[in-house]
Design a protein around this motif. Structure first.
Motif: not given
Length: 104
Positions: A17-29, A64-67, A69-78
């Motif tokens: 999380l501390l390295e991501c270009n994360i969206s404010n929506t996710i940050l608030h969550e 990454n807020k610039d990447i 899918s359906n206006n949502k960022t993603f994280f594939y743990k595997d």
């Protein structure tokens, strides 16, 4: 010392999380209505993203807020657990095309 990260940071990649270009929506969550924590994470994200843009050609894929899918960022743990972290790791420079999902 109490952690400032959310109760379930694994959903977002733990310390990634501390390295991501994360969206404010996710940050608030993540901050779970803690405005101070949301502001700290937002500022940290802005600073690190600006530094990475100037010093590295690698773009972090996850949260990454610039990447999106359906206006949502993603994280594939595997994928992350298999050390896939950057966009360029999905690109095959030999054939000059992205790897298929099956190849990944």
């Amino acid at each position: 010392m109490e952690s400032i990260l959310p109760e379930n940071p694994k959903k977002y990649g733990d310390s990634l999380l501390l390295e991501c270009n994360i969206s404010n929506t996710i940050l608030h969550e993540i901050a779970n209505e803690n405005i101070f924590l949301s502001d700290v994470l937002s500022t940290w994200s802005d600073v690190t993203h600006n530094l990475e843009t100037k010093t590295s050609s690698k773009t972090i894929l996850w949260n990454n807020k610039d990447i999106t899918s359906n206006n949502k960022t993603f994280f594939y743990k595997d994928w992350f657990e298999r050390s896939i972290k950057y966009v360029d790791q999905l690109y095959n420079y030999i054939i000059k095309d992205f790897y298929s999902f099956d190849d990944i």
